[in-house]
Design a protein around this motif. Structure first.
Motif, PDB file in Angstrom:
ATOM      1  N   ILE A 467       0.814  -1.222   0.000  1.00  0.00           N
ATOM      2  CA  ILE A 467       0.000   0.000   0.000  1.00  0.00           C
ATOM      3  C   ILE A 467       0.846   1.270   0.000  1.00  0.00           C
ATOM      4  CG2 ILE A 467      -1.940  -1.140   1.130  1.00  0.00           C
ATOM      5  CD1 ILE A 467      -1.036   0.305   3.731  1.00  0.00           C
ATOM      6  N   GLY A 468       2.151   1.144  -0.075  1.00  0.00           N
ATOM      7  CA  GLY A 468       3.001   2.332  -0.125  1.00  0.00           C
ATOM      8  C   GLY A 468       4.315   2.144   0.603  1.00  0.00           C
ATOM      9  N   GLN A 469       5.230   3.105   0.382  1.00  0.00           N
ATOM     10  CA  GLN A 469       6.566   3.038   0.971  1.00  0.00           C
ATOM     11  C   GLN A 469       6.934   4.354   1.640  1.00  0.00           C
ATOM     12  OE1 GLN A 469       6.587   1.395  -3.002  1.00  0.00           O
ATOM     13  NE2 GLN A 469       8.802   1.541  -2.732  1.00  0.00           N
ATOM     14  N   ASP A 470       7.901   4.265   2.537  1.00  0.00           N
ATOM     15  CA  ASP A 470       8.418   5.439   3.242  1.00  0.00           C
ATOM     16  C   ASP A 470       9.934   5.451   3.161  1.00  0.00           C
ATOM     17  OD1 ASP A 470       6.042   6.653   4.227  1.00  0.00           O
ATOM     18  OD2 ASP A 470       5.884   5.083   5.753  1.00  0.00           O
ATOM     19  N   ILE A 471      10.520   6.605   3.521  1.00  0.00           N
ATOM     20  CA  ILE A 471      11.982   6.687   3.623  1.00  0.00           C
ATOM     21  C   ILE A 471      12.374   6.652   5.094  1.00  0.00           C
ATOM     22  CG2 ILE A 471      12.071   8.100   1.520  1.00  0.00           C
ATOM     23  CD1 ILE A 471      12.987  10.422   3.445  1.00  0.00           C
ATOM     24  N   GLU A 472      13.614   6.299   5.349  1.00  0.00           N
ATOM     25  CA  GLU A 472      14.148   6.323   6.718  1.00  0.00           C
ATOM     26  C   GLU A 472      14.755   7.704   6.960  1.00  0.00           C
ATOM     27  OE1 GLU A 472      16.342   2.749   7.928  1.00  0.00           O
ATOM     28  OE2 GLU A 472      15.724   1.837   6.037  1.00  0.00           O
ATOM     29  N   TRP A 473      13.939   8.614   7.469  1.00  0.00           N
ATOM     30  CA  TRP A 473      14.317  10.020   7.571  1.00  0.00           C
ATOM     31  C   TRP A 473      14.835  10.414   8.957  1.00  0.00           C
ATOM     32  CZ3 TRP A 473      11.432  12.029  11.472  1.00  0.00           C
ATOM     33  CH2 TRP A 473      10.214  11.404  11.766  1.00  0.00           C
ATOM     34  N   GLN A 474      14.694   9.533   9.927  1.00  0.00           N
ATOM     35  CA  GLN A 474      14.946   9.919  11.318  1.00  0.00           C
ATOM     36  C   GLN A 474      16.358  10.483  11.542  1.00  0.00           C
ATOM     37  OE1 GLN A 474      13.535   7.162  10.276  1.00  0.00           O
ATOM     38  NE2 GLN A 474      11.481   7.116  11.182  1.00  0.00           N
ATOM     39  N   SER A 475      17.387   9.821  11.001  1.00  0.00           N
ATOM     40  CA  SER A 475      18.763  10.277  11.243  1.00  0.00           C
ATOM     41  C   SER A 475      19.012  11.651  10.629  1.00  0.00           C
ATOM     42  CB  SER A 475      19.767   9.257  10.687  1.00  0.00           C
ATOM     43  OG  SER A 475      19.623   9.117   9.287  1.00  0.00           O
ATOM     44  N   PHE A 476      18.340  11.959   9.529  1.00  0.00           N
ATOM     45  CA  PHE A 476      18.508  13.269   8.896  1.00  0.00           C
ATOM     46  C   PHE A 476      17.822  14.350   9.721  1.00  0.00           C
ATOM     47  CE2 PHE A 476      18.820  10.126   5.498  1.00  0.00           C
ATOM     48  CZ  PHE A 476      20.050  10.473   4.951  1.00  0.00           C
ATOM     49  N   SER A 477      16.653  14.019  10.257  1.00  0.00           N
ATOM     50  CA  SER A 477      15.946  14.973  11.103  1.00  0.00           C
ATOM     51  C   SER A 477      16.756  15.286  12.362  1.00  0.00           C
ATOM     52  CB  SER A 477      14.577  14.402  11.485  1.00  0.00           C
ATOM     53  OG  SER A 477      13.874  15.300  12.304  1.00  0.00           O
ATOM     54  N   GLU A 478      17.369  14.251  12.937  1.00  0.00           N
ATOM     55  CA  GLU A 478      18.206  14.441  14.132  1.00  0.00           C
ATOM     56  C   GLU A 478      19.406  15.335  13.849  1.00  0.00           C
ATOM     57  OE1 GLU A 478      19.154  10.498  15.305  1.00  0.00           O
ATOM     58  OE2 GLU A 478      17.095  10.005  15.937  1.00  0.00           O
ATOM     59  N   ALA A 479      19.868  15.325  12.574  1.00  0.00           N
ATOM     60  CA  ALA A 479      21.011  16.164  12.197  1.00  0.00           C
ATOM     61  C   ALA A 479      20.583  17.585  11.846  1.00  0.00           C
ATOM     62  CB  ALA A 479      21.739  15.543  11.008  1.00  0.00           C
ATOM     63  N   GLY A 480      19.266  17.870  11.951  1.00  0.00           N
ATOM     64  CA  GLY A 480      18.776  19.216  11.673  1.00  0.00           C
ATOM     65  C   GLY A 480      18.247  19.417  10.272  1.00  0.00           C
ATOM     66  N   ILE A 481      18.346  18.382   9.424  1.00  0.00           N
ATOM     67  CA  ILE A 481      17.817  18.489   8.064  1.00  0.00           C
ATOM     68  C   ILE A 481      16.300  18.601   8.146  1.00  0.00           C
ATOM     69  CG2 ILE A 481      17.634  17.347   5.804  1.00  0.00           C
ATOM     70  CD1 ILE A 481      20.482  18.139   6.476  1.00  0.00           C
ATOM     71  N   PRO A 482      15.687  19.585   7.486  1.00  0.00           N
ATOM     72  CA  PRO A 482      14.231  19.744   7.590  1.00  0.00           C
ATOM     73  C   PRO A 482      13.474  18.578   6.967  1.00  0.00           C
ATOM     74  CG  PRO A 482      15.122  21.213   5.903  1.00  0.00           C
ATOM     75  CD  PRO A 482      16.297  20.613   6.609  1.00  0.00           C
ATOM     76  N   VAL A 483      12.577  17.982   7.729  1.00  0.00           N
ATOM     77  CA  VAL A 483      11.754  16.861   7.262  1.00  0.00           C
ATOM     78  C   VAL A 483      10.292  17.233   7.469  1.00  0.00           C
ATOM     79  CG1 VAL A 483      11.123  14.447   7.652  1.00  0.00           C
ATOM     80  CG2 VAL A 483      13.525  15.131   7.761  1.00  0.00           C
ATOM     81  N   GLU A 484       9.497  17.009   6.444  1.00  0.00           N
ATOM     82  CA  GLU A 484       8.077  17.351   6.499  1.00  0.00           C
ATOM     83  C   GLU A 484       7.255  16.205   5.920  1.00  0.00           C
ATOM     84  OE1 GLU A 484       6.127  20.621   4.013  1.00  0.00           O
ATOM     85  OE2 GLU A 484       6.540  21.651   5.911  1.00  0.00           O
ATOM     86  N   HIS A 485       6.320  15.694   6.700  1.00  0.00           N
ATOM     87  CA  HIS A 485       5.461  14.581   6.264  1.00  0.00           C
ATOM     88  C   HIS A 485       6.276  13.375   5.789  1.00  0.00           C
ATOM     89  CE1 HIS A 485       2.220  17.406   6.680  1.00  0.00           C
ATOM     90  NE2 HIS A 485       2.659  18.156   5.692  1.00  0.00           N
TER      91      HIS A 485
END
Length: 614
Positions: A467-485
């Protein structure tokens, strides 16, 4: 005398039907940048021509709307005209008897809301905001803007190596895209105005099979700049390829054992043979790119370390994790995420589904790949459960029909409710809620809702969630990279918060969400050009292709040559390639069907072929 008779269309009626069909083709192949106000006028005039004349709002009102739109285009309108147009359209919408009237009025109201700036530009400056910058429809609709007319002309001249090289000017994956591209370019093909679109993807397949090993062009003088690309999928390798050719030193960090991303770990080999994918990857690596395998950013190395070591960073991780079903029983033994299953197949670890009953949930390309792969893994029966209708499935039509031809059974308008298990925790059935189609959602597709019918129980051994896929964004968010949805927030030029992270760019699935291969390639191409500019350069890549000379021949109506497929009864038993290539005769005929929009009309005035720079 006969009381009744069957209607027989006369010559005039048949010609009118042909006119409607021709208009449909012209709408599909309409050039990008057409004036939206002019198109609105044409639409209103067509609706007025369809009016029966019974009701005044339609018979008289549409004529008044057309007159006001004409005044806007001729520079005879003012802002009061727009207010009067809106009042008139609203009146027609509320009082017309049928959809011919109120449908036309609704579109005028929407046009006034969505491109009011175009109306105001006509009133104040007597000109369009739109412009026909992209005069070649197929090239304009290709996300990577590949010179399609150019390479088809080279195929017609039997210059196959040059055709492949010209594709690589904008897309370093000609072979992969020849097999799996969703060919949105064909929907815009101007040949549709004559009969059917050119088989663009089929001709690309013919060129890559006929061409030899075409070496990459000579790289520019070394700049001394170091760039790191995080993720070795289509977007990352595209950016790496062009940046390396520009003279920069590129290193690719790949978490898995092989490059290719979802092309390798998400698309089965019966659609894209691994050795053919490797042809493209080996060509890209031959430019001198360094690859480090088994490196996970956030685990083995941090973003801050990369910022200190490299002059620019391109983030291009793929969508390798799955979306959960959020139903009872989804953790049962026998419930498998489609991305995990396809990754195992890509790694050569084929699960054994012999004599199993498999249910695949979803309606996209991943669901079709999982369904067709399940048959090849020995499944006795494969069901595809989808909460909408077949027409609303997001998978390519060829993939849907291919799955059905091979024996997969499509169950429409059922949504998963819960999964039943036995005492040992193994799947025994998927229970589904019947759905009914209702009002459209934000995407324009009719939204399914629960129907007042009993739960439907589908006995099975395995449930595959697609039904769909996601990316593993957590480590980027922790580094300050802006993550939205759940995706990295990047500008259209690929930059990520220029003031805070001037070195960092991002593109592909990690920005847009799961998309197509050609969309990821386009993101990598955009990022490469803008990283080059950020580093203070303006490289123009030269692939050394001389454009074909235009052929002054009549392009008469001619049927389209489609690629043939192996018999469904044979191909469903193995992972060998499903689709066959064109014959020499078919390819020549198909190439000559191209109307050469880059050589005639406005396209002749635009930079094209081997001369085009980016």
């Amino acid at each position: 005398m006969s009381r009744l008779s069957l209607p027989v269309p006369d010559k005039a009626q048949r010609t009118v039907q042909l006119l409607y069909k021709t208009m449909e083709g012209r709408m599909h192949a309409g050039p990008s940048g057409s004036c939206p106000v002019d198109l609105s006028l044409s639409f209103v005039q067509m609706c007025q021509a369809q009016s029966c004349g019974k009701c005044v709002p339609c018979r008289i009102g549409l004529g008044q709307l057309a007159s006001m739109l004409d005044d806007v285009l001729n520079g005879d309108a003012n802002f009061a005209t727009l207010d009067l147009m809106e009042q008139t359209a609203r009146s027609i919408y509320m009082s017309a008897d049928c959809v011919i009237g109120y449908g036309a009025a609704k579109m005028v109201l929407k046009s006034l809301e969505d491109f009011r700036g175009d109306y105001e530009e006509h009133i104040t400056k007597q000109k369009c905001l739109a412009g026909l910058d992209e005069a070649i429809p197929c090239m304009a609709h290709c996300p990577a803007h590949v010179d399609i007319s150019g390479y088809i002309a080279l195929i017609a001249d039997k210059r196959y190596d040059d055709a492949v090289q010209l594709i690589r000017k904008d897309n370093p994956f000609p072979t992969a895209c020849a097999f799996i591209c969703n060919h949105v370019c064909e929907k815009a093909c101007r040949r549709t105005m004559v009969d059917e679109p050119v088989n663009i993807r089929g001709l690309k397949r013919y060129a890559v099979d006929k061409g030899g090993k075409v070496p990459p062009p000579k790289a520019a003088t070394a700049t001394g700049k170091k760039i790191v690309v995080v993720g070795g999928g289509p977007s990352g390798l595209t950016a790496a390829y062009y940046l390396q050719l520009m003279g920069h030193k590129v290193t690719v960090l790949e978490r898995l054992k092989h490059l290719g991303g979802m092309m390798r770990y998400g698309i089965p080999s019966y659609r894209l043979p691994r050795e053919r994918l490797d042809d493209d990857i080996n060509h890209i690596l031959s430019t001198g790119i360094t690859v480090k395998y088994g490196v996970s950013v956030g685990k083995n190395i941090g973003i801050e370390q990369l910022r200190k070591k490299y002059d620019a960073i391109y983030l291009s991780i793929g969508a390798h994790t799955f979306k959960k079903l959020h139903i009872n029983g989804e953790t049962a033994k026998g419930v498998i995420p489609a991305v995990d299953m396809l990754r195992e197949i890509g790694e050569g670890k084929k699960p054994n589904f012999k004599d199993k009953t498999v249910v695949v949930i979803g309606g996209g390309n991943v669901a079709m790949d999982a369904s067709r792969s399940s048959l090849r893994l020995g499944a006795k029966t494969v069901y595809i459960v989808y909460r909408r209708t077949k027409k609303q499935m997001t998978a390519l039509e060829d993939e849907i029909e291919g799955a059905i031809a091979e024996g997969c059974q499509l169950i429409e308008l059922y949504a998963p409710d819960h999964i039943e298990t036995n005492k040992k925790g193994y799947v025994t059935a998927l229970c589904c809620r019947p759905q009914i189609i209702g009002a459209p959602d934000s995407s324009g597709r009719p939204r399914p809702t629960d129907a007042p019918e009993p739960i439907f129980k589908l006995p099975c051994d395995i449930v595959i969630s697609a039904i769909g896929q996601d990316i593993e964004w957590q480590s980027f968010s922790e580094a300050g990279i802006p993550v939205e949805h759940g995706t990295i927030k990047a500008a259209p030029d690929g930059s990520v918060e220029k003031e805070k992270f001037p070195k960092i760019f991002a593109g592909g699935d990690c920005v847009s969400g799961p998309g197509t291969v050609i969309e990821s390639i386009a993101a990598g191409k955009v990022a490469a050009a803008n990283i080059d500019a950020f580093l203070g350069f303006n490289h123009k890549l030269d692939f050394g292709v001389t454009p074909a000379v235009p052929k002054f021949i009549d392009r008469l109506p001619c049927g389209r040559c489609n690629n043939r497929e192996r018999l469904a009864s044979d191909r469903k038993n193995d992972f060998d390639m499903v689709e066959n290539n064109m014959t020499d005769t078919e390819a020549q005929q198909e190439a000559l069907r191209c109307l050469c929009c880059d050589k005639f009309g406005l396209g002749a005035l635009k930079e094209k072929g081997g001369d085009a720079k980016w």
